[in-house]
Design an enzyme around this catalytic site. Structure first.
Site, PDB file in Angstrom:
ATOM      1  N   ASP A 170      -0.723   8.286  -0.010  1.00  0.00           N
ATOM      2  CA  ASP A 170       0.713   8.692   0.528  1.00  0.00           C
ATOM      3  C   ASP A 170       0.831  10.115   0.437  1.00  0.00           C
ATOM      4  O   ASP A 170       0.406  10.713  -0.675  1.00  0.00           O
ATOM      5  CB  ASP A 170       1.684   7.757  -0.382  1.00  0.00           C
ATOM      6  CG  ASP A 170       1.587   6.436  -0.257  1.00  0.00           C
ATOM      7  OD1 ASP A 170       0.748   5.823   0.976  1.00  0.00           O
ATOM      8  OD2 ASP A 170       2.274   5.586  -0.513  1.00  0.00           O
ATOM      9  N   ASP A 189       3.492  11.365  -0.745  1.00  0.00           N
ATOM     10  CA  ASP A 189       4.668  11.268  -1.631  1.00  0.00           C
ATOM     11  C   ASP A 189       4.379  11.124  -3.085  1.00  0.00           C
ATOM     12  O   ASP A 189       5.157  10.846  -3.786  1.00  0.00           O
ATOM     13  CB  ASP A 189       5.936  10.554  -1.247  1.00  0.00           C
ATOM     14  CG  ASP A 189       5.441   9.379  -1.130  1.00  0.00           C
ATOM     15  OD1 ASP A 189       4.596   8.678  -1.537  1.00  0.00           O
ATOM     16  OD2 ASP A 189       6.622   8.631  -0.392  1.00  0.00           O
ATOM     17  N   TRP A 236       6.319  -1.257   7.890  1.00  0.00           N
ATOM     18  CA  TRP A 236       6.436  -1.154   6.622  1.00  0.00           C
ATOM     19  C   TRP A 236       5.705  -2.504   5.934  1.00  0.00           C
ATOM     20  O   TRP A 236       6.405  -3.497   6.262  1.00  0.00           O
ATOM     21  CB  TRP A 236       7.482  -0.628   5.679  1.00  0.00           C
ATOM     22  CG  TRP A 236       7.423  -0.635   4.233  1.00  0.00           C
ATOM     23  CD1 TRP A 236       7.119   0.510   3.839  1.00  0.00           C
ATOM     24  CD2 TRP A 236       7.499  -1.404   3.212  1.00  0.00           C
ATOM     25  NE1 TRP A 236       7.063   0.478   2.295  1.00  0.00           N
ATOM     26  CE2 TRP A 236       7.296  -0.689   2.090  1.00  0.00           C
ATOM     27  CE3 TRP A 236       8.105  -2.800   3.252  1.00  0.00           C
ATOM     28  CZ2 TRP A 236       7.358  -1.425   0.862  1.00  0.00           C
ATOM     29  CZ3 TRP A 236       7.695  -3.312   2.266  1.00  0.00           C
ATOM     30  CH2 TRP A 236       7.731  -2.788   0.826  1.00  0.00           C
ATOM     31  N   GLU A 266       0.019  -3.885   4.196  1.00  0.00           N
ATOM     32  CA  GLU A 266      -1.208  -3.473   4.977  1.00  0.00           C
ATOM     33  C   GLU A 266      -2.069  -3.135   3.338  1.00  0.00           C
ATOM     34  O   GLU A 266      -3.406  -3.386   3.492  1.00  0.00           O
ATOM     35  CB  GLU A 266      -1.503  -2.230   5.461  1.00  0.00           C
ATOM     36  CG  GLU A 266      -1.343  -1.032   4.884  1.00  0.00           C
ATOM     37  CD  GLU A 266       0.121  -0.682   4.045  1.00  0.00           C
ATOM     38  OE1 GLU A 266       1.022  -1.325   4.189  1.00  0.00           O
ATOM     39  OE2 GLU A 266       0.241   0.248   3.001  1.00  0.00           O
ATOM     40  N   ASP A 267      -1.620  -2.946   2.368  1.00  0.00           N
ATOM     41  CA  ASP A 267      -2.237  -2.649   1.166  1.00  0.00           C
ATOM     42  C   ASP A 267      -2.715  -3.885   0.654  1.00  0.00           C
ATOM     43  O   ASP A 267      -3.847  -3.904  -0.105  1.00  0.00           O
ATOM     44  CB  ASP A 267      -1.355  -1.789   0.166  1.00  0.00           C
ATOM     45  CG  ASP A 267      -0.209  -2.468   0.032  1.00  0.00           C
ATOM     46  OD1 ASP A 267       0.457  -3.169   0.679  1.00  0.00           O
ATOM     47  OD2 ASP A 267       0.694  -2.059  -0.928  1.00  0.00           O
ATOM     48  N   MET A 316       6.676   9.786  -7.570  1.00  0.00           N
ATOM     49  CA  MET A 316       6.660   9.585  -6.147  1.00  0.00           C
ATOM     50  C   MET A 316       8.001  10.308  -5.892  1.00  0.00           C
ATOM     51  O   MET A 316       9.010  10.223  -6.501  1.00  0.00           O
ATOM     52  CB  MET A 316       6.805   8.215  -5.698  1.00  0.00           C
ATOM     53  CG  MET A 316       6.950   7.964  -4.432  1.00  0.00           C
ATOM     54  SD  MET A 316       7.065   6.158  -3.513  1.00  0.00           S
ATOM     55  CE  MET A 316       8.850   6.156  -3.382  1.00  0.00           C
ATOM     56  N   HIS A 322      12.733   9.001  -1.684  1.00  0.00           N
ATOM     57  CA  HIS A 322      12.993   8.985  -0.270  1.00  0.00           C
ATOM     58  C   HIS A 322      13.335   7.826   0.181  1.00  0.00           C
ATOM     59  O   HIS A 322      13.451   6.813  -0.561  1.00  0.00           O
ATOM     60  CB  HIS A 322      11.628   9.533   0.613  1.00  0.00           C
ATOM     61  CG  HIS A 322      10.656   8.397   0.468  1.00  0.00           C
ATOM     62  ND1 HIS A 322      10.557   7.086   1.117  1.00  0.00           N
ATOM     63  CD2 HIS A 322       9.693   8.141  -0.350  1.00  0.00           C
ATOM     64  CE1 HIS A 322       9.671   6.283   0.888  1.00  0.00           C
ATOM     65  NE2 HIS A 322       8.942   7.134  -0.265  1.00  0.00           N
ATOM     66  N   ARG A 375      13.624   4.863   3.391  1.00  0.00           N
ATOM     67  CA  ARG A 375      12.809   4.256   4.339  1.00  0.00           C
ATOM     68  C   ARG A 375      13.019   5.144   5.831  1.00  0.00           C
ATOM     69  O   ARG A 375      14.020   5.512   6.153  1.00  0.00           O
ATOM     70  CB  ARG A 375      13.198   2.828   4.603  1.00  0.00           C
ATOM     71  CG  ARG A 375      12.148   2.055   5.532  1.00  0.00           C
ATOM     72  CD  ARG A 375      10.674   1.980   4.861  1.00  0.00           C
ATOM     73  NE  ARG A 375      10.684   1.288   3.589  1.00  0.00           N
ATOM     74  CZ  ARG A 375      11.010   0.123   3.135  1.00  0.00           C
ATOM     75  NH1 ARG A 375      11.094  -0.799   4.166  1.00  0.00           N
ATOM     76  NH2 ARG A 375      10.965  -0.339   1.826  1.00  0.00           N
TER      77      ARG A 375
HETATM   78  C1  UD2 Z   1       4.504   1.616  -0.614  1.00  0.00           C
HETATM   79  C2  UD2 Z   1       3.134   2.067  -0.923  1.00  0.00           C
HETATM   80  C3  UD2 Z   1       2.456   2.461   0.177  1.00  0.00           C
HETATM   81  C4  UD2 Z   1       2.378   1.496   1.489  1.00  0.00           C
HETATM   82  C5  UD2 Z   1       3.644   1.105   1.473  1.00  0.00           C
HETATM   83  C6  UD2 Z   1       3.860  -0.145   2.610  1.00  0.00           C
HETATM   84  C7  UD2 Z   1       3.904   3.157  -2.926  1.00  0.00           C
HETATM   85  C8  UD2 Z   1       3.982   4.084  -3.749  1.00  0.00           C
HETATM   86  N1  UD2 Z   1       3.184   3.111  -1.856  1.00  0.00           N
HETATM   87  O1  UD2 Z   1       5.036   2.999  -0.137  1.00  0.00           O
HETATM   88  O2  UD2 Z   1       1.164   2.754  -0.264  1.00  0.00           O
HETATM   89  O3  UD2 Z   1       1.490   0.277   0.954  1.00  0.00           O
HETATM   90  O4  UD2 Z   1       4.511   0.959   0.619  1.00  0.00           O
HETATM   91  O5  UD2 Z   1       3.540   0.024   4.002  1.00  0.00           O
HETATM   92  O6  UD2 Z   1       4.225   2.018  -3.345  1.00  0.00           O
HETATM   93  N2  UD2 Z   1       4.570   7.900   6.166  1.00  0.00           N
HETATM   94  C9  UD2 Z   1       4.992   9.115   6.787  1.00  0.00           C
HETATM   95  N3  UD2 Z   1       6.168   8.929   7.655  1.00  0.00           N
HETATM   96  C10 UD2 Z   1       6.847   7.841   7.883  1.00  0.00           C
HETATM   97  C11 UD2 Z   1       6.438   6.749   7.244  1.00  0.00           C
HETATM   98  C12 UD2 Z   1       5.349   6.684   6.313  1.00  0.00           C
HETATM   99  O7  UD2 Z   1       4.589  10.184   6.525  1.00  0.00           O
HETATM  100  O8  UD2 Z   1       7.442   8.197   8.719  1.00  0.00           O
HETATM  101  C13 UD2 Z   1       3.415   7.767   5.138  1.00  0.00           C
HETATM  102  C14 UD2 Z   1       3.494   8.749   4.116  1.00  0.00           C
HETATM  103  O9  UD2 Z   1       2.374   9.170   3.471  1.00  0.00           O
HETATM  104  C15 UD2 Z   1       4.166   7.791   2.882  1.00  0.00           C
HETATM  105  C16 UD2 Z   1       3.224   6.409   3.172  1.00  0.00           C
HETATM  106  O10 UD2 Z   1       3.226   6.595   4.695  1.00  0.00           O
HETATM  107  O11 UD2 Z   1       4.120   7.964   1.773  1.00  0.00           O
HETATM  108  C17 UD2 Z   1       4.129   4.930   2.781  1.00  0.00           C
HETATM  109  O12 UD2 Z   1       5.215   5.048   3.341  1.00  0.00           O
HETATM  110  P1  UD2 Z   1       6.593   5.098   2.244  1.00  0.00           P
HETATM  111  O13 UD2 Z   1       6.516   6.248   1.418  1.00  0.00           O
HETATM  112  O14 UD2 Z   1       7.982   5.041   3.164  1.00  0.00           O
HETATM  113  O15 UD2 Z   1       6.550   3.612   1.615  1.00  0.00           O
HETATM  114  P2  UD2 Z   1       6.599   3.145   0.070  1.00  0.00           P
HETATM  115  O16 UD2 Z   1       7.051   4.385  -0.647  1.00  0.00           O
HETATM  116  O17 UD2 Z   1       7.440   2.136   0.070  1.00  0.00           O
HETATM  117 MN    MN Z   2       6.844   6.465  -0.867  1.00  0.00          MN
END
Ligand code: UD2
Ligand code: MN
Length: 296
Positions: free
Chosen positions: A145, A147, A207, A210-211, A237, A240, A242
């Site tokens: 990711d 972030d 969202w 996939e993981d 992290m 941010h 969604r």
């Molecule tokens: C969680 C997981 C992530 C993934 C996701 C579900 C953590 C820290 N990470 O992230 O690996 O499984 O859930 O899909 O728990 N991104 C962009 N632009 C966008 C949207 C996403 O660059 O508009 C990329 C970016 O690298 C981001 C990653 O996709 O870090 C995951 O998206 P997120 O950070 O919004 O999701 P998060 O933090 O819930």
């Molecule tokens: Mn994130």
């Protein structure tokens, strides 16, 4: 090494040995690691400042090779990306020095999803794998990711005997694994581990999930998950909301019951995308891809 008969009339017998003949392999434990790191996101960094600070150590495209030894692994760092420029600056600022201290032969690939369609992290990672392999004979892939910043440089961004989950102790989960089978955030797979699971799914739009599908694939192919401990595996992290066009997809959780079937036909063997642009910054290789995303 062969013995050569010295003959002064031939210049080449006296040439100094070239670099690859004299360099040894880098040690298993990189000697310059410092352990726990201070990580915060208040400071106002700019891409320009980060380029000035570390550009001189890098080759075009965000590429690095240790100058004094031959790296144990050739690593492509793949980041799924869209519209997170501020996060990218923090990531580059923190990660380049860490990856250099880890003595990796690495390149940073930022795989940008073109357009406004629904985001697809895993499909972008697949495209990143294919594009990286076109450029260099990588043997290891770290999928991250944008972030997530490791808080300890002993958490090595390389590959292990089993697929590795690196982001085990995030601040947002109170420095614990949220559940045992969690595989999100940052992970590493060798080329052969990645191919064994047919890569990642292409069909998890939006969202979530996939993981967990990737986790299932790994287990179904008889591998297990390698992890650092909760001290070395700490992460911050960047906070941010969604993003737009990355809503939780209610269809994704149900798909996880089908992984055993779908993994044979949904993956690197069914991947379709087009490259729209490749730009080499000194800090990273930016690849803009059209992954045929639906608008809703
Ligand atoms: C969680 C997981 C992530 C993934 C996701 C579900 C953590 C820290 N990470 O992230 O690996 O499984 O859930 O899909 O728990 N991104 C962009 N632009 C966008 C949207 C996403 O660059 O508009 C990329 C970016 O690298 C981001 C990653 O996709 O870090 C995951 O998206 P997120 O950070 O919004 O999701 P998060 O933090 O819930
Ligand atoms: Mn994130």
């Amino acid at each position: 090494m062969k013995t050569k008969v010295l003959n002064n009339s031939h210049e080449e017998t006296r040439r100094p040995p070239n670099k690859s003949e004299t360099l040894g392999h880098c040690p298993d434990t990189p000697p310059k690691l410092v352990g726990p790191l201070h990580v915060e996101f208040n400071s106002k960094q700019t891409l320009h400042k980060v380029r000035e600070e570390m550009g001189s150590h890098l080759l075009e495209g965000g590429r690095y090779k240790p100058p004094d030894c031959i790296a144990q692994q050739k690593v492509a760092i793949i980041i799924a990306f869209r519209n997170r420029h501020e996060h990218l600056i923090h990531w580059l600022y923190y990660l380049h020095p860490i990856l250099m201290r880890q003595q990796l032969d690495y390149t940073v690939y930022v795989i940008n999803q073109d357009g406004e369609g629904v985001f697809n992290r895993a499909k972008l990672m697949n495209a990143g794998y294919v594009e990286a392999m076109k450029q260099y004979d990588y043997d290891c892939f770290v999928f991250s990711d944008i972030d997530l910043i490791p808080m300890d440089d002993r958490n090595l961004y390389r590959c292990f005997d089993n697929p590795r989950h690196l982001a085990v102790a995030m601040d947002k989960f109170n420095f614990h694994l949220p559940y045992n089978t969690f595989f999100g955030g940052v992970s590493s797979l060798s080329k052969s581990q990645y191919l064994k699971i047919n890569g990642f799914p292409n069909t998890f739009w939006g969202w979530g999930g996939e993981d967990d599908d990737i986790y299932n694939r790994i287990i179904f192919r008889g591998m297990s998950i390698s992890r650092p401990d909760l001290v070395m595996g700490k992460y911050r992290m960047i906070k941010h909301k969604r993003d737009l066009h990355n809503e939780a997809n209610p269809k994704n959780p149900g798909k996880l019951r089908q992984t055993l079937q779908t993994m044979n036909t949904d993956g690197i063997n069914s991947l379709k995308y087009t490259v729209k642009e490749i730009k080499k910054d000194i800090l990273y290789t930016f690849i803009n891809v059209d992954i045929e995303a639906p608008l809703k």
